[in-house]
Design a protein around this motif. Structure first.
Motif, short mmCIF file in Angstrom:
data_model
loop_
_atom_site.label_atom_id
_atom_site.label_comp_id
_atom_site.label_asym_id
_atom_site.label_seq_id
_atom_site.Cartn_x
_atom_site.Cartn_y
_atom_site.Cartn_z
N LEU A 22 -76.85 97.27 36.16
CA LEU A 22 -75.59 97.92 35.77
C LEU A 22 -74.40 97.01 36.07
N LEU A 23 -74.49 96.28 37.20
CA LEU A 23 -73.41 95.33 37.52
C LEU A 23 -73.29 94.27 36.43
N TRP A 24 -74.44 93.74 35.99
CA TRP A 24 -74.42 92.74 34.92
C TRP A 24 -73.89 93.33 33.62
N PHE A 70 -71.96 95.91 33.04
CA PHE A 70 -70.54 96.25 33.02
C PHE A 70 -69.64 95.05 33.36
N ALA A 71 -70.25 93.91 33.63
CA ALA A 71 -69.47 92.67 33.76
C ALA A 71 -69.48 91.94 32.42
N MET A 122 -70.00 93.09 29.60
CA MET A 122 -69.38 93.84 28.50
C MET A 122 -67.94 93.37 28.25
N TRP A 123 -67.27 92.91 29.31
CA TRP A 123 -65.88 92.44 29.11
C TRP A 123 -65.89 91.16 28.28
N ILE A 146 -77.12 88.13 25.17
CA ILE A 146 -78.39 88.01 25.89
C ILE A 146 -78.29 88.69 27.25
N MET A 147 -77.14 88.54 27.92
CA MET A 147 -76.98 89.22 29.20
C MET A 147 -76.99 90.74 29.01
#
Ligand code: HEM
Lengths: 209, 259
Positions: A70-72, A74-75, A77-78, A36-37
């Motif tokens: 983009l911060l969300w 690429f965070a 995604m981990w 969802i994020m």
């Protein structure tokens, strides 16, 4: 998470039989949050340079603006990748994928689809997936792999240029990434509706039985 | 291992950096950022962030972004070349993109312009355009990828930055080359990327003197980075060990932003 057991408990009496083992439940809900994020931040990213003739409403996006999204993205995604890799590994090692998702035959899918549409599909034994479920779950695992790989290919089109080339280049990979997102959202809608129609399946995914 | 560690903490106190960066964020985007974080409601709860204190969500994201800087630096392969294309792939006209309109772009008089070179270099002399035009010229047709997601293929010619750094006796063990532009745009470039063979001090676009729209008189073309890491209208470069931030980096774009 004391019920975090890697084997499928099959010796338990039928009444208290574990339908969804702890590791499946844990990873399922972590995946739900991460997905969802990723979807909501992805929509905000999309809005910065839309591929089609529409934008997503600001009310359903995450991050506030491109930089925040983009911060969300690429965070989260981990979380998505680590959880997804663990899920695939355990699913393969324990044989869960083989036991639950195979065999997957076209005739089985056709029969069960007909039964489902006429309301005759049985949900008595939740430990066994019907062919519609098998198709949807196997399919969404593959789409999940495609969305991550296409995401990596547009994140690193130089360092991972072989991957970008595999998707047909940067511009095509963007469309692949978007299409995979759309497939996941489509799945999510059907998945949630079906879970609500068969509430005990939802209960099983929360408390295990 | 040591290398990764030192890249994670690029010579500055991370907490201070985050604090400074948020302070520097324009008020509007800051509010938008916070609003986006807070509207998340239940989601932020699930991730363990305090919804009422959305700064904690911000600082967590900023920390992960720093981590991503380290990951990207670690996977950066100095020998991996950005794919190159042929003349027929060039987008004409090439899109103009900035946070201002085309007629607000710096209008620089070439005769009066000088490139200032400072910091950890042996020769701090400033360079005129005529002097720079005499340097060996390389032409590259590569894909420019914008942080917004669009991309366009262009042709850029100029001198490899690493040759210029050698020429001025730069300390290439320093961490950054920090660029400042005529309109006060700034951007730091990590040294390994500055030394990449395709990183270029660009004076021409599509075989013609760089037009005003694309950064006259000098642009830094970095085909291994997103577009905003390719400063235009450059007036100074400083070789430094300090992380000095940049126009977009300070507002939240990932600082490494490698491709
Ligand atoms: C490891 C996983 C992923 C990575 C590395 C990744 C990476 C990226 C990147 C680099 C972009 C383009 C950013 C830009 O345009 O500047 C992007 C956009 C996007 N992502 Fe992902 N992504 C991942 C997973 C996902 C998932 C799981 C979803 C949703 C299910 C998703 C949905 C989107 C959407 C809708 C966009 C906007 C499409 C566009 O305009 O290009 N991503 N992602």
């Amino acid at each position: 998470m004391s019920s975090m057991t890697l084997s499928e408990p099959s010796t338990a009496p039928a009444s208290s039989k574990v339908i969804q083992p702890g590791w499946v439940r844990t990873m399922h809900w972590i995946n739900a949050v991460a997905m969802i994020m990723m979807i909501m931040s992805g929509w905000q990213i999309y809005n910065a340079a839309p591929l089609f003739d529409f934008r997503f409403s600001h009310a359903i996006t995450l991050g506030g603006w491109l930089g925040g999204a983009l911060l969300w993205h690429f965070a989260a995604m981990w979380l998505l990748m680590v959880n997804g890799l663990a899920y695939l590994t355990v699913g393969l090692i324990t044989g869960r994928f083989r036991k639950k998702l195979l065999p997957l035959t076209p005739s089985g899918v056709l029969t069960d689809t007909r039964l489902a549409l006429t309301g005759k599909l049985s949900h008595a034994d939740l430990t066994k997936y019907n062919y519609v479920q098998k198709l949807l779950y196997a399919g969404i695992i593959l789409v999940g792999i495609v969305v991550v790989l296409s995401g990596l290919s547009i994140w690193k089109p130089v360092q991972l240029q072989w991957l970008t080339a595999l998707f047909g280049g940067y511009d095509v990979a963007r469309y692949v990434h978007f299409a995979a997102m759309a497939a996941i959202v489509g799945f999510l809608v059907i998945h949630v509706i079906l879970a609500l129609l068969v509430p005990k399946s939802l209960r099983a995914m929360i408390i295990g039985r | 291992m040591l290398r990764i560690k030192s890249l994670l903490i690029p010579g500055v106190d991370k907490k201070l950096l985050v604090k400074d960066a948020t302070k520097l964020m324009p008020e509007l985007s800051r509010r938008r950022f916070i609003a986006g974080g807070a509207s998340l409601g239940a989601l932020t709860l699930l991730t363990g962030c305090d919804v009422s204190d959305s700064f904690s969500a911000e600082s967590m994201l900023t920390r992960i972004s720093k981590f991503n800087d380290g990951v990207q630096a670690a996977i950066f392969n100095p020998n991996a070349m950005a794919p190159t294309f042929s003349e027929k792939d060039i987008r004409r006209p090439f899109p103009f993109n900035a946070y201002y309109t085309e007629d607000e772009a710096p209008n620089i008089e070439g005769k009066d312009w000088k490139l200032e070179v400072s910091g950890l270099v042996q020769n701090r002399k400033s360079w005129t355009l005529d002097e720079l035009y005499k340097l060996p010229e390389v032409k590259q047709i590569t894909r420019h990828i914008c942080v917004e997601g669009w991309s366009a293929i262009g042709s850029w010619s100029g001198t490899p930055l690493r040759d210029f750094l050698k020429l001025v006796g730069a300390d290439t063990s320093a961490k950054y080359v920090w660029f400042r532009c005529a309109e006060d745009y700034t951007s730091p470039l990590d040294m390994p990327t500055a030394l990449h063979p395709q990183t270029q001090m660009t004076f021409k676009f599509d075989d013609k003197i760089l037009p005003r729209a694309y950064g006259y008189p000098m642009k830094i073309r970095v085909p291994t980075k997103l577009g905003f890491k390719n400063p235009k209208y450059v007036v100074s470069m400083e070789v430094t060990n300090d992380y000095k931030g940049g126009y977009w980096e300070d507002q939240g774009y990932n600082s490494f932003s490698g491709s």
